[in-house]
Design a protein around this motif. Structure first.
Motif, PDB file in Angstrom:
ATOM      1  N   LEU A 300       0.828  -1.205   0.000  1.00  0.00           N
ATOM      2  CA  LEU A 300       0.000   0.000   0.000  1.00  0.00           C
ATOM      3  C   LEU A 300       0.860   1.252   0.000  1.00  0.00           C
ATOM      4  N   TRP A 304       0.966   4.110  -2.883  1.00  0.00           N
ATOM      5  CA  TRP A 304       0.831   5.549  -2.621  1.00  0.00           C
ATOM      6  C   TRP A 304       1.954   6.324  -3.292  1.00  0.00           C
ATOM      7  N   LEU A 406      -5.108  -5.095  -4.487  1.00  0.00           N
ATOM      8  CA  LEU A 406      -5.943  -4.248  -3.639  1.00  0.00           C
ATOM      9  C   LEU A 406      -5.239  -2.960  -3.252  1.00  0.00           C
ATOM     10  N   SER A 407      -3.921  -2.990  -3.161  1.00  0.00           N
ATOM     11  CA  SER A 407      -3.194  -1.765  -2.829  1.00  0.00           C
ATOM     12  C   SER A 407      -3.370  -0.721  -3.924  1.00  0.00           C
ATOM     13  N   THR A 410      -7.113   0.491  -4.111  1.00  0.00           N
ATOM     14  CA  THR A 410      -7.452   1.465  -3.068  1.00  0.00           C
ATOM     15  C   THR A 410      -7.450   2.880  -3.631  1.00  0.00           C
ATOM     16  N   LEU A 414     -10.851   4.882  -4.174  1.00  0.00           N
ATOM     17  CA  LEU A 414     -10.986   5.979  -3.216  1.00  0.00           C
ATOM     18  C   LEU A 414     -10.438   7.298  -3.755  1.00  0.00           C
TER      19      LEU A 414
END
Length: 546
Positions: A300, A304, A406-407, A410, A414
């Motif tokens: 994650l 980012w 999923l990272s 996200t 979102l």
């Protein structure tokens, strides 16, 4: 042995020049884009003809056409979205006003993505370096990308002109319309050619091109909405496409502006190319630390790091656009009276009740459609990591495919929440400060942007399905996103059936502010998005990486 093999290739390249292999790269690019380019051509070429054919049904008598010109055509707030209306009394003039600005933006996106895909993206993956090890001229890859992108732009322009003439519209206006679209494509082909020399990575080059395109649209919007700085429209290639004035006393000399700018930017791109090494950009990369920070110890955190630049750029851009449109929304009240016919016209443009609310609802809908493009970009980042062989070493560790995917999802899921929220707040604040009701207006507009999320997630879900099931055709996610935008914007004006319009998830979103919010459409869209995401995740877990 190495010198013996290298010398003939080197001399052959010198004999044939810096364009050696251009035609072969053109053929390769056309083969790789044999699906996406025809879709671009079909979507952009024949939509205007459908609009022209529906004009007589929408406005069948002179009285309605006169009111159209007196209301929408004369209002500066409407000009923000669609540009100046030079003549709405004819089908051709209406089509040029309703579609000219948007088609210039869409063909600009096509040009940026195409040039970057066949130049900088090829350098990122190392494929161009392998090709350059043979007999390949220094300028071959750039020239091939320009030929493919510029040629597609010309094909779209000629097809638009031919289809409009086929509907019975004047030939002069039809050719002016088609050439204006083609000229916009040529300009942004050259913009992308410069961007891929400046940037070191394909995503940065795409970001530069998209930023220039967004700035061009914003300059046109501000220039067309006020009488004080109308000269801003003349600084925008998107504005030039409309200033040619198809079907309204064509000004052919304006075509010289995009032609000159294209040649200048192309010359800049060719002059920059030999000043950099293959795989690098003119802007020097920022050296990283010798050791990874502890904050990068999870997938994650890495996601980012990879997505933050795009997310910040999109957020700032949407905030500026939202504040600009919000500050001029109050001018929509200057439309003549509050007649039922006037309100019906605004409903055709995307609103449902109230002239100002209709304008704000239209803008929140556009924010949702544009933000869906960010979501697709975030999903495609996984594919770029995969093809660049950066995902496989990571997945060889204890990081599972599900955790890695999923990272990234996200930020794909979102990120649009944050971008639309900021855009809604900026537009609501810009309008609320003008009317003296800051928080009430912010709440209304904020809700209008957030209801777009289920439709955005559906587009992201389709992109995830393509990534999981058909990874080689993941690029078709762009066609899905652009197709939904075109269908939502132009479908009603083309008189398409309700069943066809319902293909776009944005057709099911309530028009807020001003309309009633019903839960079933939002729940159904959310369920469809969830199913698509799960299907894409399951397919990715079963297929080979790469």
């Amino acid at each position: 042995m190495t010198a013996t093999l290298d010398r003939p290739a080197h001399h052959a390249a010198q004999r044939t020049g810096n364009l050696t292999g251009t035609w072969q790269l053109v053929r390769l690019a056309l083969r790789r884009d044999r699906v996406i380019l025809p879709l671009w051509i079909l979507l952009l070429s024949f939509t205007p003809a459908g609009s022209a054919g529906a004009y007589d049904q929408l406005y069948p008598n002179p009285a309605e056409r006169e009111m159209l010109s007196a209301t929408l055509g004369a209002n500066p707030s409407v000009a923000v979205v669609y540009g100046p209306a030079f003549d709405l009394s004819t089908a051709g003039g209406f089509t040029a006003w309703r579609m000219g600005s948007f088609l210039a933006v869409f063909i600009g996106l096509m040009a940026v993505f195409t040039v970057t895909r066949h130049t900088r993206a090829e350098e990122d993956t190392g494929r161009l370096e392998l090709l350059s090890a043979g007999v390949l001229g220094r300028y071959a890859a750039l020239t091939a990308a320009i030929v493919v992108s510029g040629g597609t732009s010309l094909i779209v322009g000629f097809a638009q002109a031919g289809s409009l003439v086929g509907t019975g519209l004047p030939a002069a206006g039809s050719w002016a319309f088609g050439l204006s679209t083609a000229a916009a494509g040529l300009v942004f082909t050259a913009v992308a050619a410069v961007a891929v020399q400046v940037a070191e990575y394909s995503r940065t080059a795409n970001g530069i091109g998209a930023t220039v395109l967004g700035a061009a649209f914003l300059l046109r919007a501000v220039g067309d909405s006020t009488t004080d700085v109308t000269w801003l429209s003349w600084l925008s290639p998107v504005g030039w496409a409309q200033q040619i004035r198809p079907y309204a006393g064509e000004r052919w000399w304006v075509l010289a502006l995009p032609v000159v700018l294209t040649l200048v930017l192309a010359a800049v791109a060719y002059s920059l190319l030999p000043r950099r090494d293959l795989g690098t950009g003119i802007l020097p990369p920022r050296p990283g630390p010798s050791a990874a920070a502890s904050s990068l110890s999870s997938p994650l955190a890495l996601a980012w790091r990879l997505h933050r630049g795009a997310l910040i750029g999109w957020t700032v851009g949407m905030a500026v656009v939202g504040a600009t449109f919000g500050s001029i929304a109050n001018g929509i009240g200057g439309i003549v009276g509050a007649s039922e016919q006037t309100r019906q016209m605004f409903e055709k443009l995307g609103g449902s009740s109230g002239i100002i609310d209709a304008f704000l609802a239209t803008m929140t809908g556009m924010f949702g459609m544009v933000t869906a493009i960010y979501g697709v970009q975030a999903v495609l980042r996984m594919r770029s990591e995969e093809t660049a062989v950066r995902a496989e070493p990571l997945l060889a560790t204890r990081v599972s495919r599900l955790r890695w995917t999923l990272s990234h999802l996200t930020f794909a899921l979102l990120g649009p929440v944050f971008v639309t929220a900021v855009a809604g707040f900026a537009m609501g604040a810009g309008h609320g400060l003008r009317v003296g009701d800051l928080w009430g207006t912010v709440a209304d507009v904020f809700g209008g942007t957030l209801v777009q999320l289920p439709a955005i997630w559906v587009v992201i879900g389709v992109a995830m399905v393509l990534f999981g099931v058909l990874p080689k055709y993941t690029i078709l996610a762009w066609a899905v996103a652009i197709g939904c935008v075109l269908l939502t914007l132009f479908g009603p004006i083309l008189g398409l059936s309700e069943a066809f319009l319902n293909i776009s998830p944005f057709s099911h979103i309530p028009k807020v502010p001003g309309g009633d919010v019903t839960a079933p459409p939002l729940l159904w869209l959310s369920a469809i998005a969830a199913v698509a995401l799960v299907a894409g995740l399951a397919a990715f877990r079963r297929r080979d990486v790469g």
